[in-house]
Every structure is written in structure tokens, then in C-alpha cells.
Design a protein around this motif. Sequence first.
Motif, mmCIF file in Angstrom:
data_model
loop_
_atom_site.group_PDB
_atom_site.id
_atom_site.type_symbol
_atom_site.label_atom_id
_atom_site.label_comp_id
_atom_site.label_asym_id
_atom_site.label_seq_id
_atom_site.Cartn_x
_atom_site.Cartn_y
_atom_site.Cartn_z
ATOM 1 N N VAL A 263 47.832 24.525 41.222
ATOM 2 C CA VAL A 263 47.996 25.700 42.074
ATOM 3 C C VAL A 263 47.080 26.821 41.592
ATOM 4 N N TYR A 264 46.527 27.558 42.570
ATOM 5 C CA TYR A 264 45.784 28.787 42.317
ATOM 6 C C TYR A 264 46.619 29.949 42.857
ATOM 7 N N VAL A 265 46.841 30.950 42.037
ATOM 8 C CA VAL A 265 47.583 32.146 42.442
ATOM 9 C C VAL A 265 46.573 33.257 42.690
ATOM 10 N N MET A 266 46.607 33.839 43.905
ATOM 11 C CA MET A 266 45.631 34.855 44.279
ATOM 12 C C MET A 266 46.274 36.220 44.470
ATOM 13 N N ARG A 267 45.502 37.240 44.112
ATOM 14 C CA ARG A 267 45.910 38.627 44.356
ATOM 15 C C ARG A 267 44.667 39.473 44.574
ATOM 16 N N PHE A 268 44.659 40.225 45.675
ATOM 17 C CA PHE A 268 43.545 41.125 45.985
ATOM 18 C C PHE A 268 42.200 40.418 45.922
ATOM 19 N N ILE B 109 33.556 45.505 53.681
ATOM 20 C CA ILE B 109 34.762 45.373 52.866
ATOM 21 C C ILE B 109 34.757 44.002 52.196
ATOM 22 N N ARG B 110 34.742 43.992 50.893
ATOM 23 C CA ARG B 110 34.741 42.729 50.157
ATOM 24 C C ARG B 110 36.172 42.206 50.065
ATOM 25 N N VAL B 111 36.376 40.982 50.528
ATOM 26 C CA VAL B 111 37.712 40.380 50.576
ATOM 27 C C VAL B 111 37.921 39.398 49.423
ATOM 28 N N LEU B 112 36.880 38.660 49.065
ATOM 29 C CA LEU B 112 36.950 37.764 47.916
ATOM 30 C C LEU B 112 36.003 38.270 46.839
ATOM 31 N N HIS B 113 36.455 38.200 45.592
ATOM 32 C CA HIS B 113 35.689 38.768 44.483
ATOM 33 C C HIS B 113 35.408 37.693 43.439
ATOM 34 N N GLY B 114 34.349 36.928 43.631
ATOM 35 C CA GLY B 114 33.934 35.960 42.619
ATOM 36 C C GLY B 114 34.945 34.879 42.321
ATOM 37 N N VAL B 115 35.424 34.206 43.350
ATOM 38 C CA VAL B 115 36.480 33.193 43.197
ATOM 39 C C VAL B 115 35.886 31.848 42.787
ATOM 40 N N ASN B 116 36.531 31.188 41.828
ATOM 41 C CA ASN B 116 36.171 29.834 41.402
ATOM 42 C C ASN B 116 37.319 28.883 41.736
ATOM 43 N N VAL B 117 37.005 27.798 42.430
ATOM 44 C CA VAL B 117 38.013 26.809 42.813
ATOM 45 C C VAL B 117 37.387 25.424 42.720
ATOM 46 N N THR B 118 38.145 24.472 42.195
ATOM 47 C CA THR B 118 37.702 23.086 42.152
ATOM 48 C C THR B 118 38.815 22.199 42.694
ATOM 49 N N ILE B 119 38.461 21.289 43.607
ATOM 50 C CA ILE B 119 39.433 20.358 44.175
ATOM 51 C C ILE B 119 38.885 18.948 43.991
ATOM 52 N N SER C 17 50.689 38.272 51.463
ATOM 53 C CA SER C 17 49.820 38.581 52.597
ATOM 54 C C SER C 17 48.720 39.544 52.161
ATOM 55 N N GLY C 18 47.488 39.237 52.564
ATOM 56 C CA GLY C 18 46.358 40.070 52.192
ATOM 57 C C GLY C 18 45.725 39.701 50.867
ATOM 58 N N SER C 19 46.192 38.624 50.241
ATOM 59 C CA SER C 19 45.644 38.232 48.942
ATOM 60 C C SER C 19 44.294 37.543 49.065
ATOM 61 N N GLY C 20 43.940 37.079 50.273
ATOM 62 C CA GLY C 20 42.649 36.428 50.481
ATOM 63 C C GLY C 20 42.709 34.923 50.518
ATOM 64 N N LYS C 21 43.929 34.350 50.530
ATOM 65 C CA LYS C 21 44.031 32.888 50.448
ATOM 66 C C LYS C 21 43.506 32.200 51.701
ATOM 67 N N THR C 22 43.784 32.746 52.884
ATOM 68 C CA THR C 22 43.263 32.131 54.115
ATOM 69 C C THR C 22 41.754 32.307 54.210
ATOM 70 N N THR C 23 41.242 33.467 53.812
ATOM 71 C CA THR C 23 39.793 33.677 53.799
ATOM 72 C C THR C 23 39.119 32.690 52.855
ATOM 73 N N LEU C 24 39.724 32.433 51.702
ATOM 74 C CA LEU C 24 39.170 31.458 50.767
ATOM 75 C C LEU C 24 39.140 30.067 51.410
ATOM 76 N N GLY C 25 40.229 29.687 52.063
ATOM 77 C CA GLY C 25 40.255 28.379 52.706
ATOM 78 C C GLY C 25 39.177 28.230 53.751
#
Length: 293
Positions: A231-236, A33-43, A55-63
Amino acid sequence: MSGTEATALVEARGVEVTYGGGRPLFGPKQPGIRVLHGVNVTIGRGETVGIVGESGSGKTTLGRALLRLVPVSAGTIRLDGRDITRLGGAEMRPLRRRMQMIFQDPMASLNPRHSIRRILGEPLLLHGVAGNRREAEVQIRAMLNRVSLPAAVLDRSPHELSGGQRQRVGIARAALLRPDFVLADEIVSGLDVSTQALVLRLLKELSRDMGLAMAFISHDLSVIRAICDRVYVMRFGEVVEEGPCAQVFDHPQSDYTRLLLDAIPLPEVDPHWLFPGTADAVAPPPVPKETCA
């Protein structure tokens, strides 16, 4: 190239995370099951970035992927320009000090069998930040003073502290290692409003003084707006919008961001609400210390 990208400390490009799958003992290979789909983040260095979503948007998995706590199935993660995506445990160990996490539930992340002194002291010795226990004790007491905890907590166990005190122990544990990047995952969600403000003031002060790059995961949009630069807004498992907080919240471009804002309308934000009574919202006043009864 933007200023943030030019000074990026943490950079994720095309990151995917897949759970499960693989080849079972019998039968065909399962896709997972793919949880993150090609996410780009810069800090950037010294920047506080919010990551929001339902909930379920993938934000904790990204972290956790940014910290290499979950494996990445595609894409790259760089720390200070170095590709750390597929480094082994031995290669990651020297980098662990530079990448710290403050957990949502401090009770679950603090060893209940250890005293606060041991919880704070052993990482200092393990990573060589302190040369001996005496040096560690000096650093621990200085940090307790910064997070407004009395020295009496050192001989306590985690269950003997309040929720706010435990969360400040978690902040102290992360800050003591002098990291470059800190991930804070829903760290005020279980605290009352006054304790939330106390913890956020302390975190903002430490971030400013230590020049930390920080990712702040939260479902509370008012908290994100108050302490984050972008801020990054995540969905699915995808980023649907990103930008400076004021721009995203005042002029959202994504329909999903508008839905989030409509579901939890933001109050009129007082820029000094975390630091009442001051003209400068970045310079908090001293926080009164608690006593341990």
C-alpha cells in the motif's frame, strides 16, 4: 534492488502533475497548480498495490498519470521498462490494450446508447484481440461466465442492469483485452456490502488467474488490507508511507497514517472473509449467477 523493482511492470519516478497555468492571451505566464509532487511508485507483475488517502490527496490523479490519461509535468513513467512519459497518441495506441481502467461509476463509463454486447465486443475488434464478431461473441460469453453474469445481459442497455452488474461489465470489458496492468478506482464505493464482496472476489480471482499488475484506489482501508499486497499512503500529492499492507497497518511509521487508522479503525481482519467456507483465501468458490428479471 528489491524483488518488486526487479520485476516491475509499472514504474513511476519523480512524477509531478500540474493543472492549469500556461500563458493567457494577455498578461504574464501563470504557474498552475501542482497536484503531485515527485511521486515514486512501483507495481510488480502479478502484484496488487493499494493507493489510499483522503479526498484531495492526489490518488486518482496518480492513477490516471500511470495510465497516461493526464499529462505529466515532470518525472518518468515506464511500462515494462519502456519510457512512456511523453509518447504521442499514435505511439500510445498500441499500448492502450495493455493498460486498462475500471471506473468508479460504471454508469458514466458505459455508453448508454449501446447494448452490452456492443460495449464488450467493439474493443475486442478494435484492438485485434478477436478476428471477427463470431470470435468476439465466443470470448464475451466466456468472460460473462467468469464474472457470473447471464448471457441475457448482452441484449440489455446499461441502465437496465443493477449497479453490481454494471460494475462486473466494467471488469469484463477490461479483462477481455488481456491487459498487463489494471487500475481500479474506488470501484466498490457505491455498492452494498454483499455486492462489494462479490466484485472483490471476482477481481482477485481474475488478477490471480491472469497475472495482472493492479493498482487499487480506495478510501476503505479494510478493503485495501484484504486484497492488496502493498500500500501507498498519500497526502497532499506526496507518498508519506509505503510498504506491505500488514506492516503499514499494524506498525504505521507516519503520523498521517496513524490519523487515518484512528479515524476509521480497522476491524480484526479475517483472511477468508472474501471467500467464506474455504481454507484457502486465494481460491474463491464458484459465485452463484444472477438472473436478469
